[in-house]
Design an enzyme around this catalytic site. Structure first.
Site, PDB file in Angstrom:
ATOM      1  N   HIS A  93      31.890  49.426  55.605  1.00 32.33           N
ATOM      2  CA  HIS A  93      32.032  50.593  54.719  1.00 32.33           C
ATOM      3  C   HIS A  93      33.088  51.555  55.277  1.00 32.33           C
ATOM      4  O   HIS A  93      33.875  52.116  54.525  1.00 32.33           O
ATOM      5  CB  HIS A  93      30.690  51.318  54.551  1.00 32.33           C
ATOM      6  CG  HIS A  93      29.651  50.484  53.852  1.00 32.33           C
ATOM      7  ND1 HIS A  93      29.938  49.737  52.736  1.00 32.33           N
ATOM      8  CD2 HIS A  93      28.329  50.280  54.105  1.00 32.33           C
ATOM      9  CE1 HIS A  93      28.837  49.117  52.329  1.00 32.33           C
ATOM     10  NE2 HIS A  93      27.858  49.414  53.156  1.00 32.33           N
ATOM     11  N   LEU A  97      46.976  62.982  39.658  1.00 33.82           N
ATOM     12  CA  LEU A  97      46.075  61.839  39.493  1.00 33.82           C
ATOM     13  C   LEU A  97      44.648  62.363  39.341  1.00 33.82           C
ATOM     14  O   LEU A  97      44.229  63.247  40.088  1.00 33.82           O
ATOM     15  CB  LEU A  97      46.151  60.932  40.740  1.00 33.82           C
ATOM     16  CG  LEU A  97      45.115  59.807  40.838  1.00 33.82           C
ATOM     17  CD1 LEU A  97      45.365  58.719  39.790  1.00 33.82           C
ATOM     18  CD2 LEU A  97      45.124  59.169  42.237  1.00 33.82           C
ATOM     19  N   ASP A 150      34.026  45.815  46.188  1.00 30.94           N
ATOM     20  CA  ASP A 150      32.974  44.958  46.741  1.00 30.94           C
ATOM     21  C   ASP A 150      33.489  44.151  47.934  1.00 30.94           C
ATOM     22  O   ASP A 150      34.670  43.778  47.975  1.00 30.94           O
ATOM     23  CB  ASP A 150      32.480  44.000  45.632  1.00 30.94           C
ATOM     24  CG  ASP A 150      31.151  43.363  45.997  1.00 30.94           C
ATOM     25  OD1 ASP A 150      30.467  43.864  46.914  1.00 30.94           O
ATOM     26  OD2 ASP A 150      30.788  42.352  45.373  1.00 30.94           O
TER      27      ASP A 150
HETATM   28  C1  FPP Z   1      30.233  47.325  48.243  1.00 31.64           C
HETATM   29  O1  FPP Z   1      30.342  46.377  49.289  1.00 31.64           O
HETATM   30  C2  FPP Z   1      30.542  48.666  48.703  1.00 31.64           C
HETATM   31  C3  FPP Z   1      29.722  49.758  48.594  1.00 31.64           C
HETATM   32  C4  FPP Z   1      28.376  49.719  48.004  1.00 31.64           C
HETATM   33  C5  FPP Z   1      30.112  51.074  49.112  1.00 31.64           C
HETATM   34  C6  FPP Z   1      31.503  51.529  48.783  1.00 31.64           C
HETATM   35  C7  FPP Z   1      31.926  52.515  49.781  1.00 31.64           C
HETATM   36  C8  FPP Z   1      33.141  52.577  50.341  1.00 31.64           C
HETATM   37  C9  FPP Z   1      34.270  51.718  49.952  1.00 31.64           C
HETATM   38  C10 FPP Z   1      33.332  53.562  51.438  1.00 31.64           C
HETATM   39  C11 FPP Z   1      34.278  54.656  51.190  1.00 31.64           C
HETATM   40  C12 FPP Z   1      34.196  55.301  49.863  1.00 31.64           C
HETATM   41  C13 FPP Z   1      34.568  56.592  49.609  1.00 31.64           C
HETATM   42  C14 FPP Z   1      34.609  57.057  48.181  1.00 31.64           C
HETATM   43  C15 FPP Z   1      34.953  57.529  50.671  1.00 31.64           C
HETATM   44  P1  FPP Z   1      29.038  45.589  49.740  1.00 31.64           P
HETATM   45  O2  FPP Z   1      28.344  46.399  50.762  1.00 31.64           O
HETATM   46  O3  FPP Z   1      28.206  45.275  48.542  1.00 31.64           O
HETATM   47  O4  FPP Z   1      29.655  44.292  50.363  1.00 31.64           O
HETATM   48  P2  FPP Z   1      29.043  42.809  50.342  1.00 31.64           P
HETATM   49  O5  FPP Z   1      28.996  42.390  48.894  1.00 31.64           O
HETATM   50  O6  FPP Z   1      30.027  42.022  51.139  1.00 31.64           O
HETATM   51  O7  FPP Z   1      27.703  42.892  50.969  1.00 31.64           O
END
Ligand code: FPP
Length: 244
Positions: A33, A127, A16
């Site tokens: 992201h 893994l 997050d």
């Molecule tokens: C949460 O942060 C993150 C996500 C919903 C997306 C996770 C995706 C990645 C880490 C990209 C790469 C992943 C792979 C598997 C290649 P948020 O958007 O909720 O952040 P915020 O809480 O600050 O708004």
């Protein structure tokens, strides 16, 4: 694989903080992201080095579809490109990749890439990397219940024997060790419908660090903290002391 009880066999992560990381830099959320992808690489590398057996990442929840459509679209695009870019490297590091969740909702191109990544890496054993997409902990319990009902209908399961032990094989990740350590980055202290069944006895670790800033040091701190926990699984501390 390690037999040292201070090292978790299975680490799960709620990644997050991508959006806030981007906002602090005056950038759109998708910038965060993309930066998050680098932290995914760090986490995989860390688990390989520390000989952790299983890493499970919450990449896209069943609730994330509610985000603005351009963000959802950009995330799908990022997953697609990440698959094209990373799978060979993961394969050469002996990582077995699995996508966990309702995969049928994804478009053809993404689904084909996911299935071929799973197929390509299925024989690997350094893994297990589980990437949860369109996943929710309640969805997981419901799909297990549905499979159990189908087994009853086929006459393979006596409904009177349905309990925690007989339902367990139908849950996602049933063939993997239970989660030992659940990490959530980004400062929130909640589970957000991630693995519910599988974290029954997990140790929880929360950090304010935003996901794109996660590196080897941050993960090492989580492991050090885990090593100091006393895991009792319902027993008393005196029983634990006697057994060790
Ligand atoms: C949460 O942060 C993150 C996500 C919903 C997306 C996770 C995706 C990645 C880490 C990209 C790469 C992943 C792979 C598997 C290649 P948020 O958007 O909720 O952040 P915020 O809480 O600050 O708004």
């Amino acid at each position: 694989m390690t037999t040292d009880p201070r090292i978790p066999r299975h680490v799960a992560i709620v990644m997050d903080g991508n959006g806030r990381w981007a906002r602090r830099r005056g950038q759109p959320r998708n910038f965060g992201h993309r930066a998050g992808q680098k932290a995914v690489r760090e986490a995989v590398e860390f688990c390989l080095r520390r000989k952790i057996e299983t890493l499970t990442l919450f990449a896209f929840s069943s609730e994330n579809w509610k985000r603005p459509s351009d963000e959802v679209g950009a995330l799908m695009d990022l997953f697609l490109r990440a698959l094209d870019k990373e799978v060979d490297e993961l394969h050469s590091n002996e990582v077995r990749v699995r996508f966990i969740g309702g995969l049928s909702v994804f478009n053809e191109a993404l689904r084909t890439r996911m299935l071929s990544a799973m197929e390509k890496t299925r024989g690997n054993s350094a893994l297990d990397l589980n990437v949860c997409v369109n996943y929710g902990g309640r969805w997981d319990i419901a799909q297990a219940a549905r499979q159990a009902v189908e087994a009853v209908q086929r006459g393979e399961l006596d409904p009177r024997s349905l309990d925690e032990t007989t339902l367990a094989p139908f849950m996602c990740l049933a063939d993997q060790p239970p989660v030992d350590l659940l990490i959530r980055t980004g400062g929130e202290h909640r589970i957000s419908n991630f693995l519910l069944w599988q974290i029954a006895y997990a140790e929880l670790y929360f950090t304010d660090t935003l996901w794109p800033d996660v590196d080897q040091d941050e993960l090492a701190r989580a492991l050090e903290n885990y090593a100091r926990r006393e895991r009792r699984f319902g027993r008393t501390d005196a029983q634990i002391a006697k057994a060790s």
